[in-house]
Design a protein around this motif. Structure first.
Motif, PDB file in Angstrom:
ATOM      1  N   MET A   1       0.842  -1.161   0.000  1.00 41.64           N
ATOM      2  CA  MET A   1       0.000   0.000   0.000  1.00 41.64           C
ATOM      3  C   MET A   1       0.895   1.235   0.000  1.00 41.64           C
ATOM      4  SD  MET A   1      -2.846   1.355   2.730  1.00 41.64           S
ATOM      5  CE  MET A   1      -1.752   1.360   4.117  1.00 41.64           C
ATOM      6  N   THR A   2       0.545   2.201  -0.825  1.00 41.85           N
ATOM      7  CA  THR A   2       1.276   3.466  -0.862  1.00 41.85           C
ATOM      8  C   THR A   2       0.289   4.616  -0.714  1.00 41.85           C
ATOM      9  OG1 THR A   2       2.992   2.572  -2.315  1.00 41.85           O
ATOM     10  CG2 THR A   2       2.781   4.963  -2.234  1.00 41.85           C
ATOM     11  N   ALA A   3       0.563   5.502   0.213  1.00 44.88           N
ATOM     12  CA  ALA A   3      -0.214   6.731   0.385  1.00 44.88           C
ATOM     13  C   ALA A   3       0.639   7.891  -0.099  1.00 44.88           C
ATOM     14  CB  ALA A   3      -0.574   6.923   1.855  1.00 44.88           C
ATOM     15  N   VAL A   4       0.001   8.883  -0.688  1.00 45.52           N
ATOM     16  CA  VAL A   4       0.703  10.087  -1.116  1.00 45.52           C
ATOM     17  C   VAL A   4       0.112  11.263  -0.351  1.00 45.52           C
ATOM     18  CG1 VAL A   4       1.273  11.609  -3.050  1.00 45.52           C
ATOM     19  CG2 VAL A   4       1.110   9.127  -3.416  1.00 45.52           C
ATOM     20  N   VAL A   5       0.985  12.000   0.326  1.00 44.06           N
ATOM     21  CA  VAL A   5       0.576  13.189   1.066  1.00 44.06           C
ATOM     22  C   VAL A   5       1.054  14.407   0.282  1.00 44.06           C
ATOM     23  CG1 VAL A   5       0.874  14.521   3.191  1.00 44.06           C
ATOM     24  CG2 VAL A   5       0.692  12.026   3.296  1.00 44.06           C
ATOM     25  N   ASP A   6       0.114  15.252  -0.121  1.00 46.14           N
ATOM     26  CA  ASP A   6       0.457  16.505  -0.801  1.00 46.14           C
ATOM     27  C   ASP A   6       0.825  17.503   0.293  1.00 46.14           C
ATOM     28  OD1 ASP A   6       0.686  18.774  -2.332  1.00 46.14           O
ATOM     29  OD2 ASP A   6      -1.433  18.897  -2.847  1.00 46.14           O
ATOM     30  N   ARG A   7       2.109  17.666   0.512  1.00 46.95           N
ATOM     31  CA  ARG A   7       2.608  18.515   1.611  1.00 46.95           C
ATOM     32  C   ARG A   7       2.876  19.915   1.100  1.00 46.95           C
ATOM     33  NH1 ARG A   7       2.224  20.627   5.634  1.00 46.95           N
ATOM     34  NH2 ARG A   7       3.732  20.703   7.316  1.00 46.95           N
ATOM     35  N   ASN A   8       1.778  20.693   0.956  1.00 47.47           N
ATOM     36  CA  ASN A   8       1.914  22.050   0.446  1.00 47.47           C
ATOM     37  C   ASN A   8       1.846  23.111   1.542  1.00 47.47           C
ATOM     38  OD1 ASN A   8      -0.879  22.550   0.998  1.00 47.47           O
ATOM     39  ND2 ASN A   8      -1.408  21.531  -0.913  1.00 47.47           N
ATOM     40  N   GLY A   9       1.652  22.679   2.778  1.00 44.43           N
ATOM     41  CA  GLY A   9       1.667  23.623   3.899  1.00 44.43           C
ATOM     42  C   GLY A   9       0.355  24.345   4.139  1.00 44.43           C
ATOM     43  N   TRP A  10      -0.716  23.962   3.418  1.00 43.12           N
ATOM     44  CA  TRP A  10      -2.003  24.624   3.573  1.00 43.12           C
ATOM     45  C   TRP A  10      -3.090  23.627   3.931  1.00 43.12           C
ATOM     46  CZ3 TRP A  10      -2.439  29.755   3.646  1.00 43.12           C
ATOM     47  CH2 TRP A  10      -1.439  30.518   3.049  1.00 43.12           C
ATOM     48  N   GLN A  11      -4.085  24.122   4.643  1.00 45.86           N
ATOM     49  CA  GLN A  11      -5.337  23.415   4.847  1.00 45.86           C
ATOM     50  C   GLN A  11      -6.438  24.429   4.546  1.00 45.86           C
ATOM     51  OE1 GLN A  11      -5.319  22.113   8.886  1.00 45.86           O
ATOM     52  NE2 GLN A  11      -5.405  24.150   9.740  1.00 45.86           N
ATOM     53  N   LEU A  12      -7.661  24.031   4.585  1.00 45.02           N
ATOM     54  CA  LEU A  12      -8.761  24.893   4.175  1.00 45.02           C
ATOM     55  C   LEU A  12      -8.773  26.238   4.894  1.00 45.02           C
ATOM     56  CD1 LEU A  12     -11.225  25.115   2.365  1.00 45.02           C
ATOM     57  CD2 LEU A  12     -12.568  24.073   4.170  1.00 45.02           C
ATOM     58  N   SER A  13      -8.417  26.234   6.177  1.00 47.35           N
ATOM     59  CA  SER A  13      -8.519  27.462   6.965  1.00 47.35           C
ATOM     60  C   SER A  13      -7.205  28.231   7.107  1.00 47.35           C
ATOM     61  CB  SER A  13      -9.052  27.127   8.356  1.00 47.35           C
ATOM     62  OG  SER A  13      -8.170  26.233   9.002  1.00 47.35           O
ATOM     63  N   GLY A  14      -6.131  27.774   6.491  1.00 46.27           N
ATOM     64  CA  GLY A  14      -4.858  28.498   6.592  1.00 46.27           C
ATOM     65  C   GLY A  14      -3.674  27.549   6.577  1.00 46.27           C
ATOM     66  N   ARG A  15      -2.553  28.025   7.082  1.00 42.98           N
ATOM     67  CA  ARG A  15      -1.318  27.239   7.093  1.00 42.98           C
ATOM     68  C   ARG A  15      -1.432  26.040   8.042  1.00 42.98           C
ATOM     69  NH1 ARG A  15       1.969  28.022   3.103  1.00 42.98           N
ATOM     70  NH2 ARG A  15       3.803  27.661   4.302  1.00 42.98           N
ATOM     71  N   THR A  16      -0.740  24.967   7.688  1.00 49.16           N
ATOM     72  CA  THR A  16      -0.677  23.824   8.593  1.00 49.16           C
ATOM     73  C   THR A  16       0.477  24.055   9.558  1.00 49.16           C
ATOM     74  OG1 THR A  16       0.725  22.599   7.060  1.00 49.16           O
ATOM     75  CG2 THR A  16      -1.637  22.196   6.947  1.00 49.16           C
ATOM     76  N   GLU A  17       0.277  23.668  10.780  1.00 50.12           N
ATOM     77  CA  GLU A  17       1.309  23.833  11.800  1.00 50.12           C
ATOM     78  C   GLU A  17       1.326  22.606  12.689  1.00 50.12           C
ATOM     79  OE1 GLU A  17       0.799  27.468  13.944  1.00 50.12           O
ATOM     80  OE2 GLU A  17       0.569  28.653  12.120  1.00 50.12           O
ATOM     81  N   GLY A  18       2.470  22.306  13.264  1.00 49.54           N
ATOM     82  CA  GLY A  18       2.575  21.237  14.230  1.00 49.54           C
ATOM     83  C   GLY A  18       2.662  19.841  13.637  1.00 49.54           C
TER      84      GLY A  18
END
Length: 97
Positions: free
Chosen positions: A1-18
């Motif tokens: 199984m392979t998962a791909v995470v699009d790590r662009n630093g954003w989520q719907l409400s703003g930047r991702t943190e933590g």
């Protein structure tokens, strides 16, 4: 199984943190982890063509809206609705050599 995470630093409400170190979090759960330039299709094809004996995650580092200046790296590009004129504008930008 392979998962791909699009790590662009954003989520719907703003930047991702933590989330960092994200790769270490997956490894702690026994996943094999590969980090790659998510815009490099050749590299991604090579990575996805290989297999592993355990679950694997590909953390694809990307820039949201890359190549379209008025959308690039902006939270609004996460949920943008393209009117015909905005779509035409973005298409013209992406079609430039």
């Amino acid at each position: 199984m392979t998962a791909v995470v699009d790590r662009n630093g954003w989520q719907l409400s703003g930047r991702t943190e933590g989330l960092e170190p994200l790769a270490d979090r997956f490894r702690a759960f026994g996943w094999s982890c590969v980090e790659a330039d998510g815009h490099d299709v050749t590299a991604l094809r090579t990575i996805l063509a290989t297999s592993d004996d355990r679950p694997r995650v590909v953390i694809a580092h990307t820039v949201k809206g890359r190549g379209v200046g008025f959308l690039e790296n902006k939270v609004t590009s996460h949920y943008a609705r393209f009117s015909p004129s905005v779509l035409a504008r973005a298409t013209r930008v992406l079609e430039r050599p």
